[in-house]
Design a protein around this motif. Structure first.
Motif, PDB file in Angstrom:
ATOM      1  N   MET A   1     -25.605  94.988 -44.692  1.00 14.43           N
ATOM      2  CA  MET A   1     -24.630  94.361 -45.584  1.00 14.43           C
ATOM      3  C   MET A   1     -23.886  93.225 -44.882  1.00 14.43           C
ATOM      4  O   MET A   1     -23.458  92.266 -45.485  1.00 14.43           O
ATOM      5  N   ILE A   2     -23.771  93.349 -43.517  1.00 17.84           N
ATOM      6  CA  ILE A   2     -23.120  92.294 -42.756  1.00 17.84           C
ATOM      7  C   ILE A   2     -23.909  91.002 -42.863  1.00 17.84           C
ATOM      8  O   ILE A   2     -23.344  89.926 -43.077  1.00 17.84           O
ATOM      9  N   ASN A   3     -25.242  91.104 -42.711  1.00 17.94           N
ATOM     10  CA  ASN A   3     -26.074  89.908 -42.829  1.00 17.94           C
ATOM     11  C   ASN A   3     -25.970  89.300 -44.225  1.00 17.94           C
ATOM     12  O   ASN A   3     -25.974  88.078 -44.378  1.00 17.94           O
ATOM     13  N   LYS A   4     -25.897  90.162 -45.236  1.00 16.58           N
ATOM     14  CA  LYS A   4     -25.761  89.675 -46.608  1.00 16.58           C
ATOM     15  C   LYS A   4     -24.447  88.930 -46.778  1.00 16.58           C
ATOM     16  O   LYS A   4     -24.384  87.882 -47.437  1.00 16.58           O
ATOM     17  N   SER A   5     -23.372  89.442 -46.170  1.00 12.87           N
ATOM     18  CA  SER A   5     -22.069  88.778 -46.256  1.00 12.87           C
ATOM     19  C   SER A   5     -22.094  87.434 -45.546  1.00 12.87           C
ATOM     20  O   SER A   5     -21.548  86.442 -46.034  1.00 12.87           O
ATOM     21  N   LYS A   6     -22.737  87.387 -44.367  1.00 10.72           N
ATOM     22  CA  LYS A   6     -22.821  86.130 -43.633  1.00 10.72           C
ATOM     23  C   LYS A   6     -23.600  85.081 -44.425  1.00 10.72           C
ATOM     24  O   LYS A   6     -23.227  83.903 -44.450  1.00 10.72           O
ATOM     25  N   LYS A   7     -24.684  85.524 -45.071  1.00  6.82           N
ATOM     26  CA  LYS A   7     -25.466  84.605 -45.910  1.00  6.82           C
ATOM     27  C   LYS A   7     -24.615  84.093 -47.070  1.00  6.82           C
ATOM     28  O   LYS A   7     -24.647  82.911 -47.408  1.00  6.82           O
ATOM     29  N   ARG A   8     -23.826  84.993 -47.665  1.00  9.29           N
ATOM     30  CA  ARG A   8     -22.963  84.606 -48.787  1.00  9.29           C
ATOM     31  C   ARG A   8     -21.915  83.593 -48.331  1.00  9.29           C
ATOM     32  O   ARG A   8     -21.602  82.634 -49.038  1.00  9.29           O
ATOM     33  N   VAL A   9     -21.361  83.797 -47.136  1.00  8.58           N
ATOM     34  CA  VAL A   9     -20.368  82.870 -46.599  1.00  8.58           C
ATOM     35  C   VAL A   9     -20.972  81.482 -46.430  1.00  8.58           C
ATOM     36  O   VAL A   9     -20.345  80.470 -46.767  1.00  8.58           O
ATOM     37  N   LEU A  10     -22.184  81.409 -45.922  1.00  3.87           N
ATOM     38  CA  LEU A  10     -22.853  80.115 -45.742  1.00  3.87           C
ATOM     39  C   LEU A  10     -23.032  79.407 -47.086  1.00  3.87           C
ATOM     40  O   LEU A  10     -22.841  78.189 -47.192  1.00  3.87           O
ATOM     41  N   GLU A  11     -23.381  80.174 -48.124  1.00  5.45           N
ATOM     42  CA  GLU A  11     -23.504  79.597 -49.465  1.00  5.45           C
ATOM     43  C   GLU A  11     -22.157  79.058 -49.944  1.00  5.45           C
ATOM     44  O   GLU A  11     -22.078  77.976 -50.540  1.00  5.45           O
ATOM     45  N   CYS A  12     -21.109  79.812 -49.659  1.00  4.39           N
ATOM     46  CA  CYS A  12     -19.763  79.405 -50.087  1.00  4.39           C
ATOM     47  C   CYS A  12     -19.315  78.134 -49.367  1.00  4.39           C
ATOM     48  O   CYS A  12     -18.671  77.271 -49.976  1.00  4.39           O
ATOM     49  N   LEU A  13     -19.625  78.029 -48.084  1.00  2.55           N
ATOM     50  CA  LEU A  13     -19.238  76.843 -47.324  1.00  2.55           C
ATOM     51  C   LEU A  13     -19.824  75.584 -47.951  1.00  2.55           C
ATOM     52  O   LEU A  13     -19.175  74.530 -47.982  1.00  2.55           O
ATOM     53  N   GLU A  14     -21.019  75.705 -48.478  1.00  4.50           N
ATOM     54  CA  GLU A  14     -21.665  74.553 -49.113  1.00  4.50           C
ATOM     55  C   GLU A  14     -21.077  74.289 -50.501  1.00  4.50           C
ATOM     56  O   GLU A  14     -20.728  73.147 -50.836  1.00  4.50           O
ATOM     57  N   ILE A  15     -20.954  75.338 -51.302  1.00  4.18           N
ATOM     58  CA  ILE A  15     -20.473  75.180 -52.678  1.00  4.18           C
ATOM     59  C   ILE A  15     -19.047  74.637 -52.713  1.00  4.18           C
ATOM     60  O   ILE A  15     -18.708  73.762 -53.516  1.00  4.18           O
ATOM     61  N   PHE A  16     -18.195  75.158 -51.822  1.00  5.05           N
ATOM     62  CA  PHE A  16     -16.776  74.793 -51.866  1.00  5.05           C
ATOM     63  C   PHE A  16     -16.417  73.619 -50.956  1.00  5.05           C
ATOM     64  O   PHE A  16     -15.232  73.293 -50.806  1.00  5.05           O
ATOM     65  N   SER A  17     -17.395  72.975 -50.367  1.00  2.33           N
ATOM     66  CA  SER A  17     -17.129  71.853 -49.458  1.00  2.33           C
ATOM     67  C   SER A  17     -16.299  70.740 -50.103  1.00  2.33           C
ATOM     68  O   SER A  17     -15.498  70.096 -49.402  1.00  2.33           O
ATOM     69  N   PRO A  18     -16.420  70.482 -51.435  1.00  2.00           N
ATOM     70  CA  PRO A  18     -15.569  69.434 -52.039  1.00  2.00           C
ATOM     71  C   PRO A  18     -14.079  69.768 -52.026  1.00  2.00           C
ATOM     72  O   PRO A  18     -13.245  68.876 -52.262  1.00  2.00           O
ATOM     73  N   LEU A  19     -13.728  71.034 -51.738  1.00  2.00           N
ATOM     74  CA  LEU A  19     -12.321  71.444 -51.809  1.00  2.00           C
ATOM     75  C   LEU A  19     -11.547  71.112 -50.538  1.00  2.00           C
ATOM     76  O   LEU A  19     -10.317  71.198 -50.527  1.00  2.00           O
TER      77      LEU A  19
END
Length: 210
Positions: A1-19
């Motif tokens: 689940m830790i790896n899944k969370s890290k992958k999710r964080v990487l997705e978030c860093l990209e999606i929310f970069s305009p903020l």
């Protein structure tokens, strides 16, 4: 689940970069997301939760987003974090706007807290000197503390020290104090959300007071 969370964080860093300058760090057993040092989201067990304020909570509820709940001393505690669902993940642009809403709410809350920390509780709508003293007993010393705790969490704390259900009117009064309304003038939407919460938590409240 830790790896899944890290992958999710990487997705978030990209999606929310305009903020803004998005950063992540370990927090609350998960990983927080901040834009320019203002926390607005949390990744836990591979799921993304957006942080709400008293102002933005109703919007996330209308989106039918699932609230983050954790158990403390055998009691469910509802947090102001709302889970991003699969449909929202499929629309990154719309998800970024939800993140922006969460961030803007946190920025406004931060500014309000800065301006209101010196305001005594008894000077807020609906709050008497006696209620101010009760709030001091549960660690809420000013309007900024009350806003951060929220009406529902504060209500549970008060019920716990009084060992009884204090009634829905007090819950409405606390929300009114946070939003700046007399209890009788509380917006219908807020009143409906609190009534639903109160009815849903009657069993939990009985456990708190016995």
């Amino acid at each position: 689940m830790i790896n899944k969370s890290k992958k999710r964080v990487l997705e978030c860093l990209e999606i929310f970069s305009p903020l803004g300058n998005i950063r992540s760090r370990t927090q609350f057993g998960g990983m927080s997301l901040s834009a320019d040092r203002v926390m607005f989201a949390l990744v836990s067990d591979g799921e993304l939760y957006l942080r709400a304020t008293g102002e933005t909570e109703a919007h996330f509820c209308r989106k039918k987003m699932e609230r983050l709940i954790y158990r403390k001393r055998g009691m469910d505690v509802q947090l102001r974090y709302f889970k991003v669902n699969a449909r929202q993940w499929n629309d990154p642009k719309a998800l970024c706007e939800l993140g922006r809403l969460s961030l803007q709410g946190m920025l406004r809350d931060k500014e309000l807290k800065k301006n209101s920390e010196a305001v005594r509780l008894k000077d807020l709508p609906n709050l008497s000197l006696a209620l101010e003293r009760m709030l001091w007993q549960v660690g809420i010393e000013n309007s900024g503390d009350l806003r951060l705790q929220g009406a529902c969490h504060t209500y549970l704390k008060l019920c716990a020290i009084k060992k009884k259900n204090l009634g829905i009117n007090l819950l409405m009064a606390l929300e009114g104090a946070i939003l700046g309304f007399h209890e009788a003038a509380l917006p219908v939407e807020s009143r409906e959300l609190l009534t639903h919460w109160f009815n849903h938590h009657k069993e939990q409240l009985s456990m708190v007071v016995h």
